[in-house]
Design a protein around this motif. Structure first.
Motif, short mmCIF file in Angstrom:
data_model
loop_
_atom_site.label_atom_id
_atom_site.label_comp_id
_atom_site.label_asym_id
_atom_site.label_seq_id
_atom_site.Cartn_x
_atom_site.Cartn_y
_atom_site.Cartn_z
N VAL A 1 10.74 -26.64 2.64
CA VAL A 1 9.35 -27.10 2.56
C VAL A 1 8.53 -26.42 3.65
N THR A 2 7.22 -26.53 3.55
CA THR A 2 6.32 -25.98 4.56
C THR A 2 6.15 -27.00 5.68
N PRO A 3 6.44 -26.64 6.93
CA PRO A 3 6.30 -27.61 8.01
C PRO A 3 4.84 -27.96 8.26
N LEU A 4 4.62 -29.17 8.76
CA LEU A 4 3.29 -29.55 9.24
C LEU A 4 3.04 -28.88 10.59
N LYS A 5 1.77 -28.58 10.85
CA LYS A 5 1.41 -27.94 12.11
C LYS A 5 0.15 -28.57 12.67
N ALA A 6 0.18 -28.89 13.96
CA ALA A 6 -1.00 -29.35 14.68
C ALA A 6 -1.24 -28.37 15.83
N SER A 7 -2.41 -27.75 15.85
CA SER A 7 -2.75 -26.79 16.90
C SER A 7 -3.49 -27.51 18.02
N LEU A 8 -2.79 -27.71 19.12
CA LEU A 8 -3.39 -28.34 20.30
C LEU A 8 -3.78 -27.24 21.29
N GLN A 9 -4.37 -27.63 22.40
CA GLN A 9 -4.78 -26.64 23.39
C GLN A 9 -3.55 -26.01 24.03
N GLY A 10 -3.31 -24.75 23.73
CA GLY A 10 -2.21 -24.02 24.35
C GLY A 10 -0.85 -24.21 23.71
N VAL A 11 -0.78 -24.94 22.62
CA VAL A 11 0.52 -25.20 22.01
C VAL A 11 0.37 -25.56 20.54
N ILE B 1 3.71 -36.65 9.96
CA ILE B 1 2.25 -36.68 10.00
C ILE B 1 1.76 -37.59 11.11
N HIS B 2 2.43 -38.74 11.29
CA HIS B 2 2.02 -39.69 12.34
C HIS B 2 2.32 -39.15 13.72
N SER B 3 3.46 -38.48 13.88
CA SER B 3 3.78 -37.89 15.18
C SER B 3 2.71 -36.88 15.60
N ALA C 1 -3.37 -44.58 20.44
CA ALA C 1 -3.32 -43.50 19.44
C ALA C 1 -2.30 -43.83 18.35
N THR C 2 -1.20 -44.45 18.74
CA THR C 2 -0.20 -44.90 17.76
C THR C 2 -0.81 -45.90 16.79
N LYS C 3 -1.57 -46.83 17.30
CA LYS C 3 -2.21 -47.82 16.43
C LYS C 3 -3.15 -47.15 15.44
N GLN C 4 -3.95 -46.21 15.91
CA GLN C 4 -4.89 -45.53 15.02
C GLN C 4 -4.14 -44.79 13.91
N SER C 5 -3.04 -44.15 14.25
CA SER C 5 -2.27 -43.43 13.25
C SER C 5 -1.61 -44.38 12.26
N LEU D 1 -5.23 -34.07 9.86
CA LEU D 1 -4.95 -33.32 11.08
C LEU D 1 -6.07 -32.36 11.47
N GLN D 2 -7.12 -32.31 10.67
CA GLN D 2 -8.26 -31.47 11.00
C GLN D 2 -9.12 -32.15 12.07
N THR D 3 -9.85 -31.36 12.82
CA THR D 3 -10.59 -31.86 13.99
C THR D 3 -11.53 -33.02 13.68
N PRO D 4 -12.33 -32.98 12.61
CA PRO D 4 -13.24 -34.12 12.35
C PRO D 4 -12.51 -35.43 12.18
N ALA D 5 -11.40 -35.42 11.46
CA ALA D 5 -10.66 -36.66 11.24
C ALA D 5 -10.03 -37.15 12.53
N ILE D 6 -9.47 -36.25 13.33
CA ILE D 6 -8.88 -36.66 14.60
C ILE D 6 -9.96 -37.20 15.54
N SER D 7 -11.12 -36.58 15.56
CA SER D 7 -12.21 -37.05 16.42
C SER D 7 -12.65 -38.46 16.02
N GLU D 8 -12.68 -38.71 14.73
CA GLU D 8 -13.07 -40.04 14.27
C GLU D 8 -12.06 -41.09 14.73
#
Length: 525
Positions: free
Chosen positions: A227-237, A249-251, A278-282, A304-311
């Motif tokens: 399968v295609t792995p999930l990816k979250a691009s954070l600052q520097g990682v 997805i929750h992690s 953050a755990t509660k929000q997820s 995992l896109q920026t607008p949804a995470i910001s919300e």
């Protein structure tokens, strides 16, 4: 010679099995299969070859890690469950889903161009451990005591795990010749022989005798998937995890929220509060995100896109905890990691869900079938409702991180729905708080929600941390309680860090594990 191999597992015998393969020049994938087989022998309450597994395999220079979903799907015949208000937790009717883990081993070996060792060598440590035996750990005794009180364990379970009519006790010597025979059969006939032929027929007969609806055709059809792995691009990682049906997805949501708000955290209490909130929000989003990949809602592709995470981040107050009624599900699991001399790294997890799964042992196989299917809902209006060929909401999710400076981190834990929380704690301590991976894994932790045999939904905090932060937790209105230090309910975490200047491995003091770093005896091919 520079150290170039590493392995970590929550039982030292599995670590030694993995390292033995790495030392002779085997790949991280081959070492992981050896260790996965071995830990199914020595930690039979936490995992078995009758369960599921998930892989992340990172090869140097690749665009992304290889991801393998070895989750068993629900069987075809489910009519009997229409009679129930809830799925039985133990016994044959709790054995609903196929056992995908060995298909995952085969898929991983097939995807590894450098994997050349014969199965007889790879499975040799597991065969030796099963035939010669091992010492029962406190963890295994605790689980055995719990299952001793469960009515719906079959006669084969009692014969194997209660040989004297009593639950296993710490310090006893335990052997499992039937499981040794199973691994020898697979070494001779190939891993697919688990699902085809006389061995599979014997499993189907044992399951039917226990009342399971799994048929031989279901076992025959079991197949792990790339399968295609999930990816979250954070600052520097860049952080990777497994897609649905896992909690991956929750992690990644939790880490993404923390990344946005980490400038607001400085003290220990700030980091604890931020990760918990953050755990509660997820977890609020679980009804939409945690299910078979074909059942999740459209939000899954956006969250995992920026607008949804910001919300989600904007919902968090750093001065007050959100009220929380969350009930976590228990789960017994093993997480392991490897790094070979070529630089291949593996983050791997394997489980049967609750301790000893369904409590139904395969008499000729020497292992317990999983009860992962009890995580399905019988409410047909939910995303995670029970249906034929459907995968259940799955707690397992191995993690991996690629830092933009070249560092790589394989990390993970057991612990049911506590896995995303512990992953976030370990990752945060190493990445943003300048802790070593050993410090990050060993440090006092917490768990939000219910765990084994517990009905409370509050925040459990290990005593060392509670003594330090209790007043602040009260100020922030967290509902919490202290638990003893090095508590197994916090999971068995681990990590391997690979960089140009360092190769390090960590194992959790809450487990019976070991983390080893060394040099391969054979040159890289």
């Amino acid at each position: 010679m520079k150290e170039n191999i590493a392995f970590t597992a929550p039982h030292k015998t599995a670590t030694e099995a993995g390292m033995s393969i790495l030392r002779q020049g085997g790949t991280a994938t081959e070492a992981m299969v050896a260790a996965a087989a071995t830990i199914s022998v020595v930690y039979p309450h936490m995992n078995s070859i009758g369960g599921d597994g998930f892989w992340l395999i990172d090869n140097p220079g690749s665009d992304a890690p290889i991801a393998i979903d070895a989750c068993g799907a629900a069987c075809q015949n489910l009519a009997v469950y229409q009679e129930f208000d809830a799925i039985p937790e133990r016994g044959g009717l709790s054995a609903i889903t196929q056992a995908g883990t060995i298909s995952g081993w085969q898929t991983a070996l097939n995807a590894d161009a450098n994997a050349k060792l014969p199965l007889s060598e790879i499975l040799a440590p597991a065969i030796a451990a099963a035939r010669s035996g091992f010492e029962v750990t406190t963890s295994l005794q605790t689980a055995s005591d719990k299952l001793y009180a469960v009515d719906k364990r079959n006669d084969a379970f009692k014969a194997l795990y209660e040989p004297n009519g009593l639950a296993l006790k710490q310090g006893e010597h335990f052997t499992n010749p039937a499981l040794a025979n199973t691994f020898e059969y697979l070494a001779k006939n190939g891993l697919q022989a688990f699902y085809q032929g006389e061995l599979a027929q014997s499993f189907a007969a044992d399951l039917a005798a226990a009342g399971s609806q799994i048929k031989l055709a279901d076992i025959n059809a079991t197949q792990a998937q790339l399968v295609t792995p999930l990816k979250a691009s954070l600052q520097g990682v860049d952080c990777y995890n497994l897609p649905a049906p896992t909690q991956g997805i929750h992690s990644l949501i939790i880490l993404s929220i923390v990344d946005q708000l980490r400038s607001k955290a400085s003290e220990d209490i700030d980091w604890l509060h931020l990760i918990v909130e953050a755990t509660k929000q997820s977890f609020h989003l679980r009804p939409q995100l945690w299910a078979d990949p074909n059942a999740v809602t459209a939000l899954y592709q956006q969250v995992l896109q920026t607008p949804a995470i910001s919300e989600l981040a904007n919902n968090i107050s750093m001065s007050k905890a959100e009220a929380w009624p969350f009930n976590a599900s228990p789960g017994d699991t093993v997480w392991l990691a490897a790094r070979d001399q070529r630089g291949q790294m593996v983050s791997f997890i394997q489980s049967i869900y609750w301790e000893f799964g369904s409590g139904v042992v395969m008499k000729d196989g020497g292992f317990t079938w999983n009860n992962r299917g009890i995580s399905f809902s019988l409410d047909n209006t939910t995303t995670n409702c029970l249906a034929a060929n459907k995968k259940p909401a799955h707690t397992l999710n191995p993690a991996f991180a690629r830092y933009h400076d070249g560092r790589r981190l394989a990390y993970g834990t057991m612990g049911g729905e506590g896995q995303p929380q512990t992953q976030a704690k370990v990752f945060t301590d190493y990445t943003w708080r300048n802790r070593t991976i050993n410090e990050a894994v060993a440090a006092p932790r917490w768990l939000l929600g219910r765990t084994w045999g517990d009905t409370s939904t509050n925040l459990k905090v290990e005593q060392a941390l509670a003594s330090e932060l209790g007043t602040e937790l009260d100020r922030l209105k967290h509902k919490w309680q202290s638990v003893e230090d090095n508590n197994e309910m916090m999971g068995h975490a681990g990590a391997i860090l690979d960089s140009e200047t360092e190769l390090a491995a960590a194992s959790d003091p809450r487990s019976d594990g070991a983390a080893l770093v060394g040099c391969a005896d054979s040159p890289s091919q």
